[in-house]
Enzyme design. Sequence first.
Site: not given
Length: 710
Positions: A85, A220, A644
């Site tokens: 992402h 991810d 992230s």
Amino acid sequence: MKKTCLLLILFFTTICNLKADEGMWILSLIGKNYNQMKALGFKLTPEDLYNLNQPSLKDAVVALNHGECTAEFVSNQGLLFTNHHCGYDDIQSQSSVYHDYLTNGFCAKNLKEELPIYGKTVSLLESITDVTEKIIPQNADKMSALERQQQIENNIEELSSTYEEQGYYVTIDNFFNGNYYYLSKYKVYKDVRLVFAPPEAIGNFGGETDNWVWPRHSVDFCMFRVYCAPDGSPADYSENNIPFTPKKYLTINASGVKEGDFSMIIGFPGETYRHNSVAEINQTINCDNKCCIEALDLVLKQMKNFMDKNDTIRIQYASKYATLYNTYKYSVGCNKCFETKNIIENKTQLENELTKWINDNNKTEYKNIVNSLKKDYKKDYKNNFYYCNWVYSLYMGCEFIEFGHSLYDYYYNLLLNNQTEIDKSIQKLKTKYHNYFNNYNKKVDYEISSKMLNYYFNKVPKKYWPKGISNVPEFYDDLKTRINNSILTDEKSFNNILEHPSYIAFQQDKLFDLSKEILYATTKMYNSDKFDANFEYHKYLYTKAKQEMLLSKNPDTLLYYDANSTMRLTYGKVCGYKYNNKDMGWYTTFDSFINKKNNNDKEFYVSEKLENLYLSKDYGQYSEPDGTIRVCYLTDNDITGGNSGSGCLNANGQLVGLAFDGNWEAMSSDYMFEPEITRTICVDIRFILFIIDKYSKADNILNELTIVWN
Ligand code: ARG
């Protein structure tokens, strides 16, 4: 026997009281946490984490786009791991219906095949230092709030510029609402290339439905490579650039994690609000979050409609949609938590304690501070409401407005006729908006913008509308004409204005004019500088008082600062949680991944290739002794947006997973960390290796990594 028992009890109570999971710590100050870390199993020293004289773990961790996400080096050739992402925008911008890397994934078989991503930056932290004394003026207490604020801003600018002249990117960040200032010095690399991305159905499996939710099965991750000039210095993209050799890269440990294992994460958490006053939090819940939810819901529904009907639009808007949806769902989850938990009550209790402590100890400098802040927020409420509506319905909702604003500097420099600045603006725009028009559709923008402008007009009084606009059908006809004839909506005209700078062209552009007027509308909403400075000063005093009280009650309290995109470390352990008496587990497997398969739903699509791999049970060295293979796992680390892509490291600082999300039950964790349920969701590095190896057969990448198995 008895003695041992007592010792054991003592040992366990110490561990339980550690509360080590909460906190985002500055690496250069980690010495004070060292004993706790060791007790949890940490095997390295503080110098292994942060060292100015030799390579340390901080050198392996980088910020993407100045803190949008985190990434880490995993080879001496500048190879980086981050989240899918975090690369979504880049993967999408390289995709079209002809080579759809979003759907099919991307894998460069050699350096030549890697895809340059214009505008992507990688920042390497050189050092972080306390510069509070240089920033807060000595005689600050004798100054008015406004004078103080201006002096602080001047000092920041002056100190930053010294380092900027030396070629560094510098941030001087405010900690504890202006009680401390730290200077972070970075080298910024601008030649960044995409190396590997799994198909979206793997990297973003579960899509928006599973986003912010545990149990999770998104793999991810994606990979980039940093390039530099032949002498190792940062350079713009060039064919002559070479892969960058970092001072330090991470070794991967593929032996798997166990519940209770030490776990730490180094990254660039963006913002948390743990020290905010109740008044401020109330405003966020009732104003900011509500505006966000209502306006973005409208924007997203319309966007989705267009995307579902047309494949080109689906690809064009995939990243915008995911980003907006992520923000929307975050606010929904956050407000839900505030409704159902006692967060406000807890924080009010602490504030009552604070008021009592101030009064009991006759701390005149903090007198009435809680009430002053309450009053500030009350006064600010309406303006904040209008401003939030502006942000969520116009700035985020209408593409031409955000784009128009990004051209504003260029326009202004043309007005001033300042050639150096004009050149700089052009350069910036060329890099940043290299691919803008690939992802832009006039019709979508017109349809959504006209709805959102109408929405805004209904929420906000006329005096805050852009000049010369009324909410009548003619305005919307006119908007269509403006959108159809503008630099902001046509690639050729945009390029033309970069090649042939012209102030007149901007002046004649009616859409640019509208976006400018929309920006001006907000200036009427702002309070005066004086009001802002007082506000800031009250926040500063409030936080100062709170800190003083906590330390006076227990001098050994380890206080950490709210996240502010500076590099931080969080440590804790691998562990699951219980919610409503239900054991939520601490890992997921390929079996539960496949159980979620629904090929009628794009979010839960499983390709034949992946399913065959599942059925073959050919998981290589990446499986558990019982033959299963794990996908994601949980830790009690303390992270937030910006983290992230951060590596999850074991006690020896080896990479065992990638952090990518938080859990739905603890969506309010930016305000309050709840040790029982606040969890970080990580992808197991073994499943990542499995995808690179067995799914993509990317031996070139596998061979570049350093993998150990114990
Ligand atoms: N919730 C994650 C974060 O804020 C982003 C997850 C992206 N995935 C998605 N389906 N939108 O970091």
